[in-house]
Design an enzyme around this catalytic site. Sequence first.
Site, PDB file in Angstrom:
ATOM      1  N   ASP A  33     -18.386   9.837 -30.693  1.00 43.50           N
ATOM      2  CA  ASP A  33     -17.107   9.274 -31.139  1.00 43.50           C
ATOM      3  C   ASP A  33     -17.153   7.754 -30.944  1.00 43.50           C
ATOM      4  OD1 ASP A  33     -14.153   8.641 -31.252  1.00 43.50           O
ATOM      5  OD2 ASP A  33     -14.003  10.820 -31.283  1.00 43.50           O
ATOM      6  N   SER A 126     -10.063  20.559 -44.999  1.00 45.03           N
ATOM      7  CA  SER A 126      -8.601  20.414 -44.957  1.00 45.03           C
ATOM      8  C   SER A 126      -7.952  21.242 -46.058  1.00 45.03           C
ATOM      9  CB  SER A 126      -8.221  18.943 -45.154  1.00 45.03           C
ATOM     10  OG  SER A 126      -6.821  18.794 -45.316  1.00 45.03           O
ATOM     11  N   TYR A 139      -7.733  10.803 -49.767  1.00 45.80           N
ATOM     12  CA  TYR A 139      -8.066  11.739 -48.680  1.00 45.80           C
ATOM     13  C   TYR A 139      -8.473  13.095 -49.252  1.00 45.80           C
ATOM     14  CZ  TYR A 139      -7.515  14.610 -44.499  1.00 45.80           C
ATOM     15  OH  TYR A 139      -7.736  15.484 -43.462  1.00 45.80           O
ATOM     16  N   THR A 171      -1.443  20.917 -41.736  1.00 43.02           N
ATOM     17  CA  THR A 171      -1.080  19.757 -40.918  1.00 43.02           C
ATOM     18  C   THR A 171      -1.086  20.185 -39.452  1.00 43.02           C
ATOM     19  OG1 THR A 171       0.294  18.962 -42.716  1.00 43.02           O
ATOM     20  CG2 THR A 171       0.589  17.917 -40.570  1.00 43.02           C
TER      21      THR A 171
HETATM   22  N1  LIG Z   1      -4.464  16.480 -38.070  1.00 44.89           N
HETATM   23  C1  LIG Z   1      -4.366  17.115 -39.235  1.00 44.89           C
HETATM   24  O1  LIG Z   1      -3.262  17.430 -39.721  1.00 44.89           O
HETATM   25  C2  LIG Z   1      -5.611  17.491 -39.987  1.00 44.89           C
HETATM   26  C3  LIG Z   1      -5.495  18.421 -41.021  1.00 44.89           C
HETATM   27  C4  LIG Z   1      -6.624  18.798 -41.751  1.00 44.89           C
HETATM   28  C5  LIG Z   1      -7.847  18.243 -41.419  1.00 44.89           C
HETATM   29  N2  LIG Z   1      -7.943  17.331 -40.415  1.00 44.89           N
HETATM   30  C6  LIG Z   1      -9.273  16.787 -40.118  1.00 44.89           C
HETATM   31  O2  LIG Z   1      -9.575  17.021 -38.767  1.00 44.89           O
HETATM   32  C7  LIG Z   1     -10.495  16.028 -38.317  1.00 44.89           C
HETATM   33  C8  LIG Z   1      -9.999  15.475 -36.993  1.00 44.89           C
HETATM   34  O3  LIG Z   1      -8.693  14.966 -37.179  1.00 44.89           O
HETATM   35  P1  LIG Z   1      -7.649  14.786 -35.965  1.00 44.89           P
HETATM   36  O4  LIG Z   1      -6.314  15.084 -36.504  1.00 44.89           O
HETATM   37  O5  LIG Z   1      -8.156  15.485 -34.763  1.00 44.89           O
HETATM   38  O6  LIG Z   1      -7.748  13.179 -35.815  1.00 44.89           O
HETATM   39  P2  LIG Z   1      -7.809  12.202 -34.524  1.00 44.89           P
HETATM   40  O7  LIG Z   1      -7.519  10.849 -35.101  1.00 44.89           O
HETATM   41  O8  LIG Z   1      -6.943  12.742 -33.423  1.00 44.89           O
HETATM   42  O9  LIG Z   1      -9.328  12.304 -34.083  1.00 44.89           O
HETATM   43  C9  LIG Z   1     -10.363  11.817 -34.917  1.00 44.89           C
HETATM   44  C10 LIG Z   1     -11.489  11.296 -34.045  1.00 44.89           C
HETATM   45  O10 LIG Z   1     -12.535  10.833 -34.923  1.00 44.89           O
HETATM   46  C11 LIG Z   1     -13.039   9.609 -34.398  1.00 44.89           C
HETATM   47  N3  LIG Z   1     -13.615   8.786 -35.448  1.00 44.89           N
HETATM   48  C12 LIG Z   1     -12.967   8.196 -36.491  1.00 44.89           C
HETATM   49  N4  LIG Z   1     -13.814   7.447 -37.195  1.00 44.89           N
HETATM   50  C13 LIG Z   1     -15.038   7.580 -36.612  1.00 44.89           C
HETATM   51  C14 LIG Z   1     -16.321   7.039 -36.880  1.00 44.89           C
HETATM   52  N5  LIG Z   1     -16.522   6.169 -37.878  1.00 44.89           N
HETATM   53  N6  LIG Z   1     -17.349   7.397 -36.092  1.00 44.89           N
HETATM   54  C15 LIG Z   1     -17.145   8.245 -35.035  1.00 44.89           C
HETATM   55  N7  LIG Z   1     -15.960   8.773 -34.720  1.00 44.89           N
HETATM   56  C16 LIG Z   1     -14.912   8.432 -35.499  1.00 44.89           C
HETATM   57  C17 LIG Z   1     -11.836   8.932 -33.760  1.00 44.89           C
HETATM   58  O11 LIG Z   1     -12.235   7.956 -32.806  1.00 44.89           O
HETATM   59  C18 LIG Z   1     -11.076  10.115 -33.168  1.00 44.89           C
HETATM   60  O12 LIG Z   1     -11.466  10.361 -31.809  1.00 44.89           O
HETATM   61  C19 LIG Z   1     -10.620  15.006 -39.451  1.00 44.89           C
HETATM   62  O13 LIG Z   1     -11.797  15.263 -40.190  1.00 44.89           O
HETATM   63  C20 LIG Z   1      -9.388  15.297 -40.299  1.00 44.89           C
HETATM   64  O14 LIG Z   1      -9.587  14.943 -41.656  1.00 44.89           O
HETATM   65  C21 LIG Z   1      -6.850  16.950 -39.673  1.00 44.89           C
END
Ligand SMILES: NC(=O)c1ccc[n+]([C@@H]2O[C@H](COP(=O)([O-])OP(=O)(O)OC[C@H]3O[C@@H](n4cnc5c(N)ncnc54)[C@H](O)[C@@H]3O)[C@@H](O)[C@H]2O)c1
Length: 244
Positions: A33, A126, A139, A171
Site C-alpha cells: 500500500d 465492483s 470509474y 457500496t
Molecule cells: N467502498 C466501496 O463502496 C467499493 C465498492 C466497490 C468496489 N470497491 C473497490 O474496493 C477496493 C478498495 O476500496 P476501499 O473502499 O477499501 O478504499 P480505501 O480508500 O479505504 O482503500 C484503498 C487503499 O488502496 C490504497 N491505494 C490507492 N492507490 C494506491 C496505489 N497507487 N498504490 C498502492 N496502494 C494504493 C490506498 O492507500 C488505500 O489504503 C477498490 O478497488 C475499490 O474500487 C469499493
Amino acid sequence: MSLKAVVTGGGSGIGLAAATLLAERGMKVACLDLNPPGEPFIGIKADVTDDASVRTAVAEAAERLGGIDVLVNNAGIGAQGTVEDNPDSEWHQVFDVNVVGMVRVARAALPYLRRSEHAAIVNTCSIAATAGLPQRALYSATKGAVLSLTLAMAADHIREGIRVNCVNPGTADTPWVGRLLDAAPDPEAERAALNARQPMGRLVSAEEVAAAIAYLAGPEAGATTGTALAVDGGMQGLRLRPTS
Ligand SMILES: NC(=O)c1ccc[n+]([C@@H]2O[C@H](COP(=O)([O-])OP(=O)(O)OC[C@H]3O[C@@H](n4cnc5c(N)ncnc54)[C@H](O)[C@@H]3O)[C@@H](O)[C@H]2O)c1
C-alpha cells in the site's frame, strides 16, 4: 502448511478487512500500500502505478513470506462524473491504478504463484462493472475492464493451476465512502440515498466483502475460477416492487 497472501490496498477498507480475515484463517499476509499497515501484517510500501516499485515490493513480500499462494488485487481509486467531466489525465491516472495496477502486481506475482499448490488471484471489481451508475463513467469503465481482465486471466492461467476470480461489492462502508459522504452537500441525505439504492437498504460492510475474498482465495473454492461474486445487498440481481 500456512498459505501466504499478498493484499494490495491492504492499508484501509476492504483490503485491510481482507488481510485481517486471511490472517485470522491462518495465512501469512503481506500488505502492499502507499500507506501500509504494521503488525500483525508484513507492511510494504508500494505504488501500483510504478512497475519498479511493484516488482521490488512483490519480491520482498515473497522473500519475507516464503512464497506467494494468494494475490488479492484490491488497490483502487474512485472518480466521479459523466464522460464530459474528467480530463484525459484523470482517465489515464484512474486506469493506471485500477487496471494497469492489477496487471503489474499480477505480472510480478505469477512466477511465485506458479510454484504454489493452491494458487489464487482475487480482484476487487465492483457493481459498477455490471450496472450503469450515474456519475461514474470513468470509474465504471475501469471496473468493466477489471471484470474482463479477470475472465481472460482465469483462462490464461487455469492450466498452470492458478484460479482467478473477482468480487463485485456494492457500496461498502469504508473510509473511501466516508470521504465521499463528507464531501457531499448533505452527507446524511447522501448516505440515505446510497442505503436505499441497495435492496437490503444498507451499505455492505468491508468484512462482508472480505469474507467473499477469503472464500475465493482459499482451497475450498478449488473448483471456482472465472467468476464474479456479487456482495451488493442484492443490487445487481434483484428488481423489487416499491414499498408503497
Ligand atoms: N467502498 C466501496 O463502496 C467499493 C465498492 C466497490 C468496489 N470497491 C473497490 O474496493 C477496493 C478498495 O476500496 P476501499 O473502499 O477499501 O478504499 P480505501 O480508500 O479505504 O482503500 C484503498 C487503499 O488502496 C490504497 N491505494 C490507492 N492507490 C494506491 C496505489 N497507487 N498504490 C498502492 N496502494 C494504493 C490506498 O492507500 C488505500 O489504503 C477498490 O478497488 C475499490 O474500487 C469499493
